[in-house]
Design a protein around this motif. Structure first.
Motif, PDB file in Angstrom:
ATOM      1  N   VAL A 193       2.049   6.574   9.083  1.00  0.00           N
ATOM      2  CA  VAL A 193       3.032   6.152  10.072  1.00  0.00           C
ATOM      3  C   VAL A 193       3.934   5.155   9.366  1.00  0.00           C
ATOM      4  O   VAL A 193       3.481   4.117   8.881  1.00  0.00           O
ATOM      5  CB  VAL A 193       2.378   5.506  11.305  1.00  0.00           C
ATOM      6  N   ILE A 194       5.224   5.504   9.287  1.00  0.00           N
ATOM      7  CA  ILE A 194       6.163   4.731   8.477  1.00  0.00           C
ATOM      8  C   ILE A 194       7.294   4.199   9.344  1.00  0.00           C
ATOM      9  O   ILE A 194       8.075   4.976   9.899  1.00  0.00           O
ATOM     10  CB  ILE A 194       6.737   5.577   7.330  1.00  0.00           C
ATOM     11  N   LEU A 205       0.532  -1.385  -2.330  1.00  0.00           N
ATOM     12  CA  LEU A 205       0.132  -0.048  -1.899  1.00  0.00           C
ATOM     13  C   LEU A 205      -1.159   0.390  -2.580  1.00  0.00           C
ATOM     14  O   LEU A 205      -2.018   1.006  -1.946  1.00  0.00           O
ATOM     15  CB  LEU A 205       1.255   0.946  -2.205  1.00  0.00           C
ATOM     16  N   ALA A 206      -1.294   0.065  -3.855  1.00  0.00           N
ATOM     17  CA  ALA A 206      -2.532   0.392  -4.564  1.00  0.00           C
ATOM     18  C   ALA A 206      -3.723  -0.311  -3.916  1.00  0.00           C
ATOM     19  O   ALA A 206      -4.801   0.284  -3.749  1.00  0.00           O
ATOM     20  CB  ALA A 206      -2.413  -0.006  -6.037  1.00  0.00           C
ATOM     21  N   LEU A 241      -2.625   5.403   7.219  1.00  0.00           N
ATOM     22  CA  LEU A 241      -1.890   4.376   6.481  1.00  0.00           C
ATOM     23  C   LEU A 241      -0.651   4.002   7.284  1.00  0.00           C
ATOM     24  O   LEU A 241       0.186   4.859   7.587  1.00  0.00           O
ATOM     25  CB  LEU A 241      -1.497   4.897   5.098  1.00  0.00           C
ATOM     26  N   LEU A 242      -0.548   2.725   7.638  1.00  0.00           N
ATOM     27  CA  LEU A 242       0.551   2.203   8.442  1.00  0.00           C
ATOM     28  C   LEU A 242       1.468   1.386   7.533  1.00  0.00           C
ATOM     29  O   LEU A 242       1.036   0.375   6.967  1.00  0.00           O
ATOM     30  CB  LEU A 242       0.012   1.321   9.574  1.00  0.00           C
ATOM     31  N   LEU A 243       2.706   1.822   7.396  1.00  0.00           N
ATOM     32  CA  LEU A 243       3.617   1.223   6.423  1.00  0.00           C
ATOM     33  C   LEU A 243       4.830   0.641   7.130  1.00  0.00           C
ATOM     34  O   LEU A 243       5.574   1.353   7.806  1.00  0.00           O
ATOM     35  CB  LEU A 243       4.075   2.288   5.419  1.00  0.00           C
ATOM     36  N   VAL A 274      -8.211   2.356   9.151  1.00  0.00           N
ATOM     37  CA  VAL A 274      -6.797   2.291   9.497  1.00  0.00           C
ATOM     38  C   VAL A 274      -6.231   1.085   8.750  1.00  0.00           C
ATOM     39  O   VAL A 274      -6.644  -0.054   8.999  1.00  0.00           O
ATOM     40  CB  VAL A 274      -6.583   2.129  11.013  1.00  0.00           C
ATOM     41  N   VAL A 275      -5.329   1.316   7.821  1.00  0.00           N
ATOM     42  CA  VAL A 275      -4.885   0.274   6.890  1.00  0.00           C
ATOM     43  C   VAL A 275      -3.384   0.021   7.068  1.00  0.00           C
ATOM     44  O   VAL A 275      -2.581   0.961   7.077  1.00  0.00           O
ATOM     45  CB  VAL A 275      -5.199   0.673   5.433  1.00  0.00           C
ATOM     46  N   TYR A 276      -3.044  -1.253   7.192  1.00  0.00           N
ATOM     47  CA  TYR A 276      -1.664  -1.687   7.439  1.00  0.00           C
ATOM     48  C   TYR A 276      -1.098  -2.384   6.205  1.00  0.00           C
ATOM     49  O   TYR A 276      -1.760  -3.243   5.610  1.00  0.00           O
ATOM     50  CB  TYR A 276      -1.658  -2.644   8.638  1.00  0.00           C
TER      51      TYR A 276
END
Length: 241
Positions: free
Chosen positions: A194-195, A151-152, A162-164, A75-77
């Motif tokens: 999730v944006i 983002l890369a 992906l938490l943006l 899970v990446v923020y």
């Protein structure tokens, strides 16, 4: 393979606020909307294990209660303020990209410069990053291209979720369209996104569902034809559409 499900159960964002329960599935783009300070930022950070709140967040049965748990479960923020909490201004473009994934390029006891460069070039092409030499300082890039490098870096960690946090804030229209296409591609590949966005129109264009926050609680959930500007605004202000 079982489908991914990020499950939120009885999450309290603030003392006295109604608890929030929700599910987010693979291939979904879920938007978060609300007036500033009404809980959507706390909610997103809770999914990343960065906030400690009463309630539970689980990914396929694995509890996310800390940032380490989030990392372990892919899970990446990506934070909102790239200058203060995202980029490392004293490092190169390549180092900013690779700093979170050094082990991927390890060949025996050493880091392979060739492998690291190849990974960067893949994401550079996919995100259409306009940049000089990878060894140039990241501060040499425009704000939009700095955001693409962030983002890369996140995508190089192969996230399931992906938490943006406001990912198109302060970028030009061309960069915004590139990012929209990328987010749709990632969802089509099975990633959950999730944006949080400060722009309602962006959520309506990009997302499959929107969760609207008011007073640190969930004021509305909409999808399909129900996702309209007037409905989102009404929920933000506690009114019927």
């Amino acid at each position: 393979m079982d489908s991914l499900s990020l499950t939120i159960r009885d999450l309290h964002l603030q003392s006295g606020a109604a608890p929030i329960s929700a599910h987010i599935k693979d291939g979904e783009i879920v938007g978060l909307a609300g007036l500033d300070g009404h809980g959507q930022d706390v909610f997103l950070r809770s999914l990343a294990g960065l906030e400690r709140n009463q309630g539970a967040v689980d990914l396929q049965g694995n509890r996310i209660s800390s940032f380490r748990d989030a990392e372990r479960n892919a899970v990446v923020y990506v934070p909102r303020d790239r200058r203060s909490t995202g980029i490392f201004p004293d490092l190169s473009i390549l180092d900013n990209f690779a700093i979170a994934t050094p082990g991927v390029d390890r060949r025996g006891p050493l880091i392979s410069a060739k492998a690291r460069r190849a990974r960067y070039e893949y994401w550079k092409d996919r995100l259409k990053i306009t940049a000089p030499s990878p060894e140039a300082p990241i501060t040499a890039l425009s704000g939009g291209n700095q955001q693409k490098v962030l983002l890369a870096r996140a995508l190089a960690r192969d996230p399931k979720v992906l938490l943006l946090n406001d990912p198109t804030r302060g970028v030009d229209v061309a960069t915004r369209l590139v990012l929209y296409d990328l987010f749709r591609e990632l969802a089509a590949e099975g990633m959950a996104l999730v944006i949080l966005s400060s722009e309602i129109e962006e959520i309506l264009v990009l997302c499959h569902r929107v969760l609207v926050f008011r007073d640190h609680a969930l004021a509305g959930e909409m999808s399909g034809d129900a996702m309209r500007t007037d409905s989102v605004i009404a929920a933000m202000f506690g009114r019927a559409a």
